[in-house]
Every structure is written in C-alpha cells, then in structure tokens.
Scaffold this motif. Sequence first.
Motif, short mmCIF file in Angstrom:
data_model
loop_
_atom_site.label_atom_id
_atom_site.label_comp_id
_atom_site.label_asym_id
_atom_site.label_seq_id
_atom_site.Cartn_x
_atom_site.Cartn_y
_atom_site.Cartn_z
N ALA A 492 72.68 -10.06 32.19
CA ALA A 492 71.75 -9.21 33.03
C ALA A 492 71.30 -7.75 32.29
N ALA A 493 72.40 -7.30 31.99
CA ALA A 493 71.85 -5.81 31.73
C ALA A 493 71.22 -5.51 30.89
N LEU A 494 70.88 -6.59 29.37
CA LEU A 494 70.39 -6.89 28.38
C LEU A 494 68.47 -6.64 29.51
N GLY A 495 68.78 -7.03 30.73
CA GLY A 495 67.00 -7.84 31.03
C GLY A 495 65.71 -6.59 30.98
N ALA A 496 64.62 -7.15 30.51
CA ALA A 496 63.96 -6.19 30.71
C ALA A 496 63.58 -5.74 32.23
N HIS A 497 63.40 -6.82 32.79
CA HIS A 497 62.33 -6.85 34.00
C HIS A 497 63.99 -7.67 34.86
N HIS A 498 64.49 -7.29 36.04
CA HIS A 498 65.48 -7.85 37.78
C HIS A 498 65.52 -8.55 38.65
N TRP A 499 65.06 -9.50 39.16
CA TRP A 499 65.44 -10.05 40.05
C TRP A 499 66.46 -9.85 40.61
N ARG A 500 67.23 -10.08 42.10
CA ARG A 500 67.89 -10.75 42.64
C ARG A 500 67.55 -11.45 43.71
N VAL A 501 68.17 -12.60 43.82
CA VAL A 501 67.98 -13.59 44.72
C VAL A 501 69.47 -13.68 45.80
N GLU A 502 68.86 -13.66 46.73
CA GLU A 502 69.63 -13.66 47.92
C GLU A 502 69.27 -14.30 49.17
N LYS A 503 70.11 -14.30 50.09
CA LYS A 503 70.35 -15.85 51.33
C LYS A 503 70.97 -14.76 52.21
N LYS A 504 69.03 -14.71 53.18
CA LYS A 504 69.14 -14.21 54.59
C LYS A 504 69.30 -15.57 55.88
N VAL A 505 70.00 -15.07 56.58
CA VAL A 505 69.88 -15.89 58.85
C VAL A 505 69.42 -14.80 59.65
N ALA A 506 68.61 -15.47 59.96
CA ALA A 506 67.93 -14.74 60.59
C ALA A 506 66.90 -15.69 62.26
N LYS A 507 67.97 -15.70 62.93
CA LYS A 507 67.19 -16.28 64.16
C LYS A 507 68.28 -17.55 63.71
N GLY A 508 69.00 -18.02 63.61
CA GLY A 508 69.56 -19.14 63.10
C GLY A 508 68.84 -19.66 62.14
N MET A 509 68.03 -19.44 61.21
CA MET A 509 67.43 -20.02 60.45
C MET A 509 67.83 -19.34 58.87
N THR A 510 68.22 -20.23 58.09
CA THR A 510 68.56 -19.45 56.49
C THR A 510 67.01 -19.43 55.97
N THR A 511 66.71 -18.68 55.17
CA THR A 511 65.94 -17.46 54.06
C THR A 511 66.52 -17.97 52.80
N SER A 512 65.37 -17.75 51.70
CA SER A 512 65.95 -17.65 50.72
C SER A 512 64.78 -16.48 49.98
N GLN A 513 65.27 -14.88 49.19
CA GLN A 513 63.78 -14.24 49.49
C GLN A 513 64.22 -13.78 48.01
N VAL A 514 63.66 -13.15 46.95
CA VAL A 514 63.99 -13.22 45.46
C VAL A 514 63.33 -11.08 45.49
N VAL A 515 64.26 -10.75 45.18
CA VAL A 515 63.66 -9.24 45.25
C VAL A 515 63.63 -8.66 43.94
N PRO A 516 62.58 -7.71 43.99
CA PRO A 516 62.63 -7.28 42.21
C PRO A 516 63.21 -6.01 42.44
N LEU A 517 64.62 -5.48 40.83
CA LEU A 517 65.52 -3.87 41.75
C LEU A 517 64.82 -3.48 40.62
N ALA A 518 64.63 -2.18 41.06
CA ALA A 518 64.50 -1.19 40.27
C ALA A 518 66.29 -0.35 39.51
N ALA A 519 65.50 0.71 38.90
CA ALA A 519 66.83 1.06 37.91
C ALA A 519 68.12 1.00 39.00
N PRO A 520 68.02 2.18 40.29
CA PRO A 520 69.46 2.28 40.97
C PRO A 520 69.96 1.37 41.36
#
Length: 549
Positions: A492-520
């Motif tokens: 992952a550290a060698l990637g030129a572009h990095h996304w994190r895939v994460e799962k969230k639960v809201a109102k009893g509904m589970t969804t997956s989203q992908v977040v582009p990551l800045a340097a920090p």
Amino acid sequence: MLRGLDISNMLIIDRLELQFQPGLNVLTGETGAGKSILLDSLGFVLGWRGRADLVRQGAAQGEVTAWFDLTDDHPGRAVLDEAGLPVDDELILRRVNTADGRKTAWVNDRRCSGEVLRALSDTLIELHGQHDDRGLLNPRGHRAILDDFAGLDAVRDKTRKAWRAVGHAKKALVAAEAAMAAIRDEEEFLRHAVAELDALDPQPGEEADLDTKRRLMQGAERIREDVQRAHQILGHDGAEGAVSDAIRWLDGVADSAEGQLDAPLAALSRAMVELDEATDGIVSALETLSFNPSELEDTEERLFAIRGLARKHDVGPDELSIFADDLRRKLTALDAGDADLGRLRSDLDAAQTAYDAAAEKLSAARRTSAKALDKAVMAELAPLKMERAVFETQITDEDPGPDGRDAVAFTVATNPGAPAGQLNKIASGGELSRFLLALKVCLTREQTGLTMIFDEIDRGVGGATADAVGRRLSQIAATGQVLVVTHSPQVAALGAHHWRVEKKVAKGMTTSQVVPLAAPDRVDEIARMLAGDTITDEARGAARALLSG
C-alpha cells in the motif's frame, strides 16, 4: 486505461463513483469491507460470469458504468468496429441488472450483448489473483502467453496459414474421392447409357419433326387422292386450260370491243398466275405425300425409340442430347479421375510438408523462448525470497493444430528435488502470488498501456518479501495502470493513488464506500494495517517510514 467506475445499488453499495489514475492504484480496508464487491461490479459491467445476486436488497435494479481511455492502436477499437458500435477515444460501458435477474448492457449508449462485452474486456482488463482462472493459472492460455513473450506472431501466423492450406487440400481430396466413388458405382450404367444414346444420337426438336412426319404419312393416302383430283381439275385439262382458252378467245376480239375486254383480260392473266402458283404448290404436296411404305415404319421406329429412351431416363425427348453430354462428362471425369486424385494427393503432401516445416520452426522457437522465460522468471523469484524454487515452461507434443503441435504448461517446484506441477496445484497461496507476480513482471516488460488488477496477490507474505512484491507491482505500473487490492502495508505504501474501502451501518442499513486518501490519511491507514484497530505513534512512525520509501 480504466478512468472511472460508477456503481449504484450493487450488494451493499448504495452509490459509489471512483476515478482511477495511471500508475499503481491501491485499495485497502478491513476484511469484509467490500473490496471484493468492487471487483464483482467491475466484472459485471465487463460481462464476466460471476455471482447472480448482485442487486442491493430492496432496490429495483443495480447499475454499473465504467469508462476507459482508448489509444489510437488499442485492440478494443477492432472489437467495436466488428460489432458495429461507435468508436471514440473514450469508451463507456453500462450494464443494468434487475432484481428478477434480467441484464441489459450498453456500449457508448448502444445496446450490445454480453458476448461483445466479454470480447471487449479481453482487451481492457487483466485480472490476476489466486483464484484467477482467466489468465496465468489457466494452462490453456500458457501457449499464447509464451508466444506473446517471444514475439512469435509471424511464425505462428505462417503455421496457421499452412494449417488452413492442409485443411483445404484434405477437403478437396475427400470431395474428389467421394465423387469418384459415386461415379464408379454407376460406371456400368454410364457406359451402357452413353453407348445407347450415341447409337441413337437424338437431336433437339427431332421428336416433334418425326411426329409430324408420321402423322402426315399416316393420312397421306386419303389426302393424296383428293389432292390429285384437285390437281387434275386445275391442270391443263381443267381450269388452267379453260382460262387459257378464254384468254385466247377474248384476246382475239379485244380490238373490236373498244376496250371493254381489257379489264377482264387483265383479271384472267392474274388468275392464270395464281393458278400456276397453286398448281406448283399442289405438285410439291403430291411429291411430299409420295413415300415408300417402309419409310413410315422407319419413322415410327425412330420416334418410338426416342420417346422410349426419354421415359427410361426421365427426361424430355429434346433434353436427351444434353443428358448424353452430362453422362459423357462423368465418364471423362472417371477416366481422368486417377490423374486428378494423384494431383490432389500431391497437393496434400506438399501442404502437409509446408505445415510440418512451419510447425517445427514454431516449436524450436518456443523451446528457445521457454528457456529465456524460465531464466527471466527465476531471476525475479530471488528478490521475492523464492530463490530455491524452480519455474519451468514444459513443452510437450500434442495433436497438430493451427497453432502447431506443442502443449505448453507453466510448472513449478517450490523446493529443489520436489516434484514439479501446475502453478495452482503445487504452490501455496503466498508462493502462488509470488510466482504469478514474477511471471507477470517478465511478460509485461515490452508492453505499455495495460490495465491490470491484482486481487490480494500479496496474501501470505510480509516484511521484505511484501516490499519486493510491492516494488514489482510498481515496476509493472510504470508503463500502464495497476489496481491492487491488498492487506499489505508495504504494498500500500508504494501506491501512487490510495483508496480505503470501509463499511458503515446507518439506520439498520449496511453500506460500503470507498474514500480517496490524502497524504495524512494514508499515514493513518497504513498505520492501521501495521498495528490493527489501535493506532499508536510508533505505528504512524513506521507508516511514514514506509511511505518515504
């Protein structure tokens, strides 16, 4: 190159839009966060056969759109052109899956079939992973991979052309042999029929002429008596003589009639001419009606012979001569058949010799290239901590075909002296990943513009080996585009572009989203991958060290 992916209502994804870049793109996240769903969705829009239950629960339909940049020489253009689809620098694929399982696809806003999508996908994406049965793990594709590595297109095309020539020569010989066999089966009939037709020699229109002549002769006696009587009445002792006498008498007194007899004399002169013509016609008819009684027999005998032969061969009487020509041609072919068969056999032998030479040249080139590929892969295995493993491209004989007579299989032995076997049957998960990566590095050295996906290809490795894996992936991405689904912080550290895939639960509904990551954010994500849920300052320090290279 894959530029973007838009996903709606697929499994646990509500709505997601991703934009990818050239180089090494890494996707990370906890197990079960939805990374595999991204690959399932991409495979869906590319027409790959995968899981059927893709539509998010409660949604009427799921939809995926992917867009690609196409270079001027991209092979996908040929697929689009052959399918009659619009060709542009940008390619947009869209596919919809309804809740009841119906699937509909569009390419550049034009409806298309799943077959076209799959043909396009072969030119757009390469998927590599421990469960990839489309690429390097499929032995059926190893021969083509070796040929591409060695640049054997011209030699292989020559072999294919020679194979087609052998096929055409065989087809011609088999057809000629079948035709000869059929003719030989009827040879006795042909020779008898031709002899019979030649003896009779019927001509077109002859049957009608004979029939007319026969009917005329049959009624000739009755007709002749009446015609003869008419000839006598019109002749010198009849009308002709009477008209002649009348002309002579009137002519003698015409001068004394003051012109009153000129018109009658002229009319009688014309009548005399007509009588002469009529008499000549009657004489001609009498000559025609005069025949030898045996002539009727001869006429009837030939007429019946022609009709009988026509019935025998089930053709019209006027077609007998054409039928005879057809039979003669068959006999000519039969008589010349042995020479033709000999020539066709010679053609087949020549085509087979040319194929054997081309196939042998291709085999020799493959054997040489296999050694070069083995050497290159072995050189790549050492940095991946597999210096004791053995990679070998095995070439064995198989039935001849358009691509030669070689079966090609990539085999490995994980330790010296251990038995070699197919990649996916001998190597463990981590070993398999490194074998695939080493092989892919060797195969892509001369290729540019590729979009490759590596699905957890670094599973089972860590430390310096994981770093070596990441550097090899980065090397491949330098001339193309690589998407990596990884759990390895070193990769992952060698990637030129990095996304994190994460799962969230809201109102009893589970969804997956992908977040582009800045340097920090990358520091925290890689620290999480190093330390787990509790991110320490030490883990952040280690993450910064990895990111600094």
